[in-house]
Design a protein around this motif. Structure first.
Motif, PDB file in Angstrom:
ATOM      1  N   THR A 144     -13.784  44.305  13.803  1.00  0.00           N
ATOM      2  CA  THR A 144     -12.866  44.065  12.695  1.00  0.00           C
ATOM      3  C   THR A 144     -13.203  42.740  12.023  1.00  0.00           C
ATOM      4  O   THR A 144     -13.323  41.713  12.703  1.00  0.00           O
ATOM      5  CB  THR A 144     -11.420  44.030  13.201  1.00  0.00           C
ATOM      6  OG1 THR A 144     -11.151  45.228  13.932  1.00  0.00           O
ATOM      7  CG2 THR A 144     -10.435  43.914  12.046  1.00  0.00           C
ATOM      8  N   PRO A 145     -13.377  42.690  10.708  1.00  0.00           N
ATOM      9  CA  PRO A 145     -13.688  41.426  10.027  1.00  0.00           C
ATOM     10  C   PRO A 145     -12.541  40.442  10.129  1.00  0.00           C
ATOM     11  O   PRO A 145     -11.369  40.822  10.272  1.00  0.00           O
ATOM     12  CB  PRO A 145     -13.952  41.858   8.578  1.00  0.00           C
ATOM     13  CG  PRO A 145     -13.474  43.248   8.462  1.00  0.00           C
ATOM     14  CD  PRO A 145     -13.368  43.836   9.806  1.00  0.00           C
ATOM     15  N   TRP A 146     -12.907  39.112  10.020  1.00  0.00           N
ATOM     16  CA  TRP A 146     -11.905  38.061  10.217  1.00  0.00           C
ATOM     17  C   TRP A 146     -10.832  38.091   9.131  1.00  0.00           C
ATOM     18  O   TRP A 146      -9.665  37.818   9.395  1.00  0.00           O
ATOM     19  CB  TRP A 146     -12.584  36.696  10.233  1.00  0.00           C
ATOM     20  CG  TRP A 146     -13.234  36.327   8.923  1.00  0.00           C
ATOM     21  CD1 TRP A 146     -14.510  36.567   8.545  1.00  0.00           C
ATOM     22  CD2 TRP A 146     -12.595  35.677   7.821  1.00  0.00           C
ATOM     23  NE1 TRP A 146     -14.741  36.118   7.273  1.00  0.00           N
ATOM     24  CE2 TRP A 146     -13.576  35.546   6.792  1.00  0.00           C
ATOM     25  CE3 TRP A 146     -11.313  35.183   7.582  1.00  0.00           C
ATOM     26  CZ2 TRP A 146     -13.306  34.954   5.575  1.00  0.00           C
ATOM     27  CZ3 TRP A 146     -11.034  34.595   6.363  1.00  0.00           C
ATOM     28  CH2 TRP A 146     -12.026  34.465   5.371  1.00  0.00           C
ATOM     29  N   TRP A 147     -11.210  38.437   7.901  1.00  0.00           N
ATOM     30  CA  TRP A 147     -10.220  38.448   6.831  1.00  0.00           C
ATOM     31  C   TRP A 147      -9.198  39.551   7.026  1.00  0.00           C
ATOM     32  O   TRP A 147      -8.020  39.397   6.681  1.00  0.00           O
ATOM     33  CB  TRP A 147     -10.909  38.603   5.477  1.00  0.00           C
ATOM     34  CG  TRP A 147     -11.700  39.874   5.325  1.00  0.00           C
ATOM     35  CD1 TRP A 147     -13.011  40.063   5.594  1.00  0.00           C
ATOM     36  CD2 TRP A 147     -11.188  41.144   4.883  1.00  0.00           C
ATOM     37  NE1 TRP A 147     -13.379  41.360   5.355  1.00  0.00           N
ATOM     38  CE2 TRP A 147     -12.271  42.049   4.907  1.00  0.00           C
ATOM     39  CE3 TRP A 147      -9.947  41.597   4.467  1.00  0.00           C
ATOM     40  CZ2 TRP A 147     -12.139  43.377   4.546  1.00  0.00           C
ATOM     41  CZ3 TRP A 147      -9.809  42.920   4.099  1.00  0.00           C
ATOM     42  CH2 TRP A 147     -10.902  43.797   4.139  1.00  0.00           C
ATOM     43  N   LEU A 148      -9.633  40.663   7.628  1.00  0.00           N
ATOM     44  CA  LEU A 148      -8.671  41.737   7.892  1.00  0.00           C
ATOM     45  C   LEU A 148      -7.700  41.336   8.999  1.00  0.00           C
ATOM     46  O   LEU A 148      -6.505  41.656   8.948  1.00  0.00           O
ATOM     47  CB  LEU A 148      -9.429  43.009   8.275  1.00  0.00           C
ATOM     48  CG  LEU A 148      -8.605  44.288   8.397  1.00  0.00           C
ATOM     49  CD1 LEU A 148      -7.916  44.603   7.082  1.00  0.00           C
ATOM     50  CD2 LEU A 148      -9.488  45.461   8.817  1.00  0.00           C
ATOM     51  N   ILE A 149      -8.196  40.612  10.001  1.00  0.00           N
ATOM     52  CA  ILE A 149      -7.314  40.110  11.065  1.00  0.00           C
ATOM     53  C   ILE A 149      -6.289  39.139  10.486  1.00  0.00           C
ATOM     54  O   ILE A 149      -5.101  39.172  10.840  1.00  0.00           O
ATOM     55  CB  ILE A 149      -8.150  39.447  12.169  1.00  0.00           C
ATOM     56  CG1 ILE A 149      -9.091  40.473  12.822  1.00  0.00           C
ATOM     57  CG2 ILE A 149      -7.247  38.815  13.221  1.00  0.00           C
ATOM     58  CD1 ILE A 149     -10.015  39.875  13.846  1.00  0.00           C
ATOM     59  N   PHE A 150      -6.750  38.259   9.570  1.00  0.00           N
ATOM     60  CA  PHE A 150      -5.833  37.298   8.952  1.00  0.00           C
ATOM     61  C   PHE A 150      -4.759  38.016   8.124  1.00  0.00           C
ATOM     62  O   PHE A 150      -3.588  37.634   8.138  1.00  0.00           O
ATOM     63  CB  PHE A 150      -6.635  36.326   8.080  1.00  0.00           C
ATOM     64  CG  PHE A 150      -5.766  35.331   7.355  1.00  0.00           C
ATOM     65  CD1 PHE A 150      -5.204  34.259   8.026  1.00  0.00           C
ATOM     66  CD2 PHE A 150      -5.513  35.478   5.992  1.00  0.00           C
ATOM     67  CE1 PHE A 150      -4.402  33.343   7.353  1.00  0.00           C
ATOM     68  CE2 PHE A 150      -4.711  34.573   5.319  1.00  0.00           C
ATOM     69  CZ  PHE A 150      -4.153  33.498   6.002  1.00  0.00           C
ATOM     70  N   VAL A 151      -5.160  39.043   7.406  1.00  0.00           N
ATOM     71  CA  VAL A 151      -4.190  39.795   6.599  1.00  0.00           C
ATOM     72  C   VAL A 151      -3.160  40.472   7.490  1.00  0.00           C
ATOM     73  O   VAL A 151      -1.950  40.458   7.214  1.00  0.00           O
ATOM     74  CB  VAL A 151      -4.923  40.815   5.705  1.00  0.00           C
ATOM     75  CG1 VAL A 151      -3.924  41.769   5.048  1.00  0.00           C
ATOM     76  CG2 VAL A 151      -5.734  40.104   4.626  1.00  0.00           C
ATOM     77  N   TYR A 152      -3.627  41.071   8.594  1.00  0.00           N
ATOM     78  CA  TYR A 152      -2.687  41.698   9.529  1.00  0.00           C
ATOM     79  C   TYR A 152      -1.724  40.670  10.119  1.00  0.00           C
ATOM     80  O   TYR A 152      -0.519  40.919  10.252  1.00  0.00           O
ATOM     81  CB  TYR A 152      -3.448  42.404  10.651  1.00  0.00           C
ATOM     82  CG  TYR A 152      -4.152  43.667  10.209  1.00  0.00           C
ATOM     83  CD1 TYR A 152      -3.774  44.344   9.062  1.00  0.00           C
ATOM     84  CD2 TYR A 152      -5.213  44.197  10.954  1.00  0.00           C
ATOM     85  CE1 TYR A 152      -4.423  45.490   8.654  1.00  0.00           C
ATOM     86  CE2 TYR A 152      -5.869  45.346  10.553  1.00  0.00           C
ATOM     87  CZ  TYR A 152      -5.470  45.985   9.409  1.00  0.00           C
ATOM     88  OH  TYR A 152      -6.113  47.127   9.011  1.00  0.00           O
ATOM     89  N   PHE A 153      -2.254  39.508  10.489  1.00  0.00           N
ATOM     90  CA  PHE A 153      -1.403  38.468  11.089  1.00  0.00           C
ATOM     91  C   PHE A 153      -0.378  37.964  10.085  1.00  0.00           C
ATOM     92  O   PHE A 153       0.807  37.788  10.411  1.00  0.00           O
ATOM     93  CB  PHE A 153      -2.295  37.322  11.578  1.00  0.00           C
ATOM     94  CG  PHE A 153      -1.524  36.164  12.140  1.00  0.00           C
ATOM     95  CD1 PHE A 153      -0.896  36.258  13.371  1.00  0.00           C
ATOM     96  CD2 PHE A 153      -1.424  34.978  11.430  1.00  0.00           C
ATOM     97  CE1 PHE A 153      -0.179  35.191  13.887  1.00  0.00           C
ATOM     98  CE2 PHE A 153      -0.713  33.905  11.939  1.00  0.00           C
ATOM     99  CZ  PHE A 153      -0.085  34.009  13.170  1.00  0.00           C
ATOM    100  N   LEU A 154      -0.835  37.700   8.840  1.00  0.00           N
ATOM    101  CA  LEU A 154       0.087  37.226   7.823  1.00  0.00           C
ATOM    102  C   LEU A 154       1.156  38.272   7.500  1.00  0.00           C
ATOM    103  O   LEU A 154       2.338  37.960   7.336  1.00  0.00           O
ATOM    104  CB  LEU A 154      -0.695  36.862   6.562  1.00  0.00           C
ATOM    105  CG  LEU A 154       0.089  36.184   5.428  1.00  0.00           C
ATOM    106  CD1 LEU A 154       0.647  34.855   5.916  1.00  0.00           C
ATOM    107  CD2 LEU A 154      -0.799  35.964   4.217  1.00  0.00           C
ATOM    108  N   GLY A 155       0.752  39.521   7.423  1.00  0.00           N
ATOM    109  CA  GLY A 155       1.732  40.580   7.169  1.00  0.00           C
ATOM    110  C   GLY A 155       2.763  40.704   8.276  1.00  0.00           C
ATOM    111  O   GLY A 155       3.952  40.897   8.030  1.00  0.00           O
ATOM    112  N   SER A 156       2.314  40.559   9.535  1.00  0.00           N
ATOM    113  CA  SER A 156       3.259  40.643  10.647  1.00  0.00           C
ATOM    114  C   SER A 156       4.232  39.475  10.634  1.00  0.00           C
ATOM    115  O   SER A 156       5.425  39.634  10.939  1.00  0.00           O
ATOM    116  CB  SER A 156       2.495  40.681  11.972  1.00  0.00           C
ATOM    117  OG  SER A 156       1.722  39.499  12.138  1.00  0.00           O
TER     118      SER A 156
END
Length: 410
Positions: free
Chosen positions: A234-246
Motif C-alpha cells: 500500500t502506498p504511503w499517501w493512501l495510508i495517510f489518507v486512511y489515517f486522516l479519514g479515520s
C-alpha cells in the motif's frame, strides 16, 4: 407342366418382394453422446418409410462379456420401451465407467419391427470429460489464487473418482484494453488450489481453466474467463489518507456523542429539576415529603383535595420608630401639671398594652417617671403627653393590619 412351375415360381417371387418392401427401415446414424457420466443414445430415421403410421423405438443394453457365453442367451436390459423420441437417456442405469456395453435400438410401427442396430460403448474410452464445475479467484498479495472445483458426475460426485489422473490446464493473461496481441501464460496442476506466480502488483489478470486426462487424450473446453486485480504494498499517501479519514470520523462521532449527552442532560434536568422552585411555605402542601422538591400529583378520585382556601399575601407593616430627644431640648412645664402627667403616663401604658405594642425603649422611659417624680423634674411629664397623643394613631394602624408586630423605640 413346365409352364405351371414357371407361374408358381413367379408368384412366390412376387410375394417375397412384397414382404420385403413391407419391412420397416432400421434407425440410422446411431451415436452415443457421453459427457462425464451422462449418456444419451441418439439416432435418425426416415419418416417417409412408415407412411402415416406412428413409429416408436425400443432401446436395450447388455454387458459385452455376456454375449460371449455359449451356454445361455444374454439377458438384455430395457432402457427405453416404445418411445416416440429419437434418443434414449441411459444416465440413470449407473453403467460402470470402466465397463464395455452393447446397445441396440429398433423401430416399431403397426405391429411391424425393424432390424436391431447395435452400438458398442465404453464410458472410459468414449465419454468426454467436462470442464471444471466452478472457478474462483482470490488475490494473494501480488499473486492470484485459483480455486478449481472438479467436474461432476450425474450423481453430483467428483469425476476424480473415475479419472484418478485428471488434472487442469490453466491459461492466464494480463487484461489490457485496446491491445490485440495478448501474452498468455499456461500452468498445469492436479491440485484444486493453484497460485499464479510472478504477477505484477495492482494489475488485472484473466484466467480460464481446462480439464485434461492423458490416457485416452481427453480434454474439455475452457471455462469462461474470470478476471481480478492483484494487490501489493500500500502506498504511503493512501495510508495517510486512511489515517486522516479515520481521525475525522472518530472526531465527528465523539463530538456528536458529547453533544447528544449534554442535550439529554439538560433536557432531563429541566424536566425533573425546573429552575423555578416553589416557595418554602408552599412545599409542605404540594410536595410528597417535607424535604423533597418533587411535587406530588393529585388523584382524580379525591376531589376534596382540589378545594383550596383563598390566600392573600399582604406586605410587611412598616416599623414605627420614636426617638427620645435629649432633656435639654424639652420645655419646662409648671409644677401644677405633675399629677396630670402621672395620670397621662398610666393611660399611655394601659393604651399601649391594649394595642399590643411592645417597645424595648419604652421600658427605659417608663423607669424615668419614678426618678422624675422623686426629683420633681418637668421633662418626664411632657414626654408622657406626647406618647398619649401617638397612642390613638397606633391603635388605628393595628386594626387595619392582619398580622405583624410594630417595634417602637422611645
Amino acid at each position: 407342366m413346365s409352364t405351371m412351375y414357371a407361374a408358381l415360381y413367379a408368384c412366390l417371387l412376387f410375394w417375397c418382394l412384397h414382404a420385403v418392401g413391407a419391412e420397416l427401415a432400421p434407425p440410422q446414424q446411431v451415436t452415443m453422446m457421453a459427457l462425464n457420466t451422462n449418456y444419451t443414445l441418439c439416432w435418425d430415421w426416415d419418416q417417409s418409410a412408415a407412411e402415416s403410421d406412428a413409429v416408436t423405438f425400443t432401446t436395450q443394453y447388455v454387458a459385452k462379456f455376456k454375449l460371449k457365453s455359449k451356454k445361455k442367451s444374454p439377458n438384455w436390459s430395457m432402457a427405453c420401451d416404445n418411445t416416440p423420441h429419437r434418443s434414449c437417456d441411459l444416465s440413470a442405469f449407473n453403467l460402470h465407467y470402466l465397463g464395455i456395453y452393447v446397445l441396440r435400438v429398433r423401430a416399431s410401427a403397426n405391429g411391424r419391427h425393424s432390424d436391431w442396430v447395435l452400438k458398442e460403448f465404453c464410458p472410459d474410452k468414449d465419454a468426454a470429460v467436462g470442464p471444471p464445475s466452478k472457478v474462483d479467484l482470490s488475490p494473494a498479495g501480488s499473486d492470484l489464487d485459483v480455486f478449481i472445483s472438479d467436474p461432476l458426475t450425474s450423481t453430483n460426485s467428483s469425476m476424480k473418482e473415475h479419472l484418478s489422473k485428471l488434472y487442469y490446464h490453466i491459461l492466464y493473461w494480463e487484461r489490457i484494453v485496446d491491445t490485440q496481441a495478448l501474452r498468455t501464460e499456461t500452468l498445469s496442476s492436479s491440485a484444486n488450489v493453484v497460485t499464479l506466480p510472478n504477477l505484477q502488483a495492482w494489475t488485472w489478470y484473466c484466467v480460464s481453466v481446462q480439464s485434461r486426462e492423458d490416457y485416452y487424450n481427453k480434454s474439455s473446453s475452457f471455462t469462461s474467463p474470470q478476471c481480478m486485480q492483484t494487490e501489493g504494498a500500500t502506498p504511503w499517501w493512501l495510508i495517510f489518507v486512511y489515517f486522516l479519514g479515520s481521525l475525522v470520523i472518530c472526531f465527528l462521532v465523539m463530538l456528536l456523542s458529547l453533544y447528544s449527552s449534554f442535550w439529554c442532560y439538560k433536557t432531563v434536568k429541566s424536566t425533573l429539576c425546573p429552575p423555578d422552585q416553589l416557595p418554602p411555605h408552599l412545599k409542605k402542601y404540594f410536595c410528597a415529603s417535607p424535604g423533597s422538591d418533587i411535587p406530588h400529583l393529585l388523584s382524580r378520585d379525591s376531589e376534596s383535595e382540589l378545594l383550596c382556601d383563598k390566600v392573600t399575601v399582604c406586605p410587611e407593616s412598616p416599623v414605627l420608630e420614636i426617638h427620645n430627644p435629649p432633656p435639654e431640648a424639652l420645655p419646662v412645664l409648671p409644677a401644677d401639671l405633675e399629677p396630670d402627667s402621672s395620670r397621662h403616663s398610666r393611660q399611655d401604658s394601659s393604651s399601649s398594652r391594649d394595642s399590643g405594642v411592645y417597645s424595648t425603649g419604652g421600658s427605659s422611659s417608663l423607669q424615668q417617671p419614678s426618678s422624675n417624680q422623686s426629683s420633681g423634674q418637668a421633662p418626664f411629664d411632657m414626654e408622657q403627653v406626647k406618647m398619649q397623643d401617638m397612642a390613638s394613631g397606633l391603635k388605628s394602624q393595628l386594626l387595619t393590619a392582619d398580622e405583624g408586630i410594630v417595634d417602637m423605640c422611645v
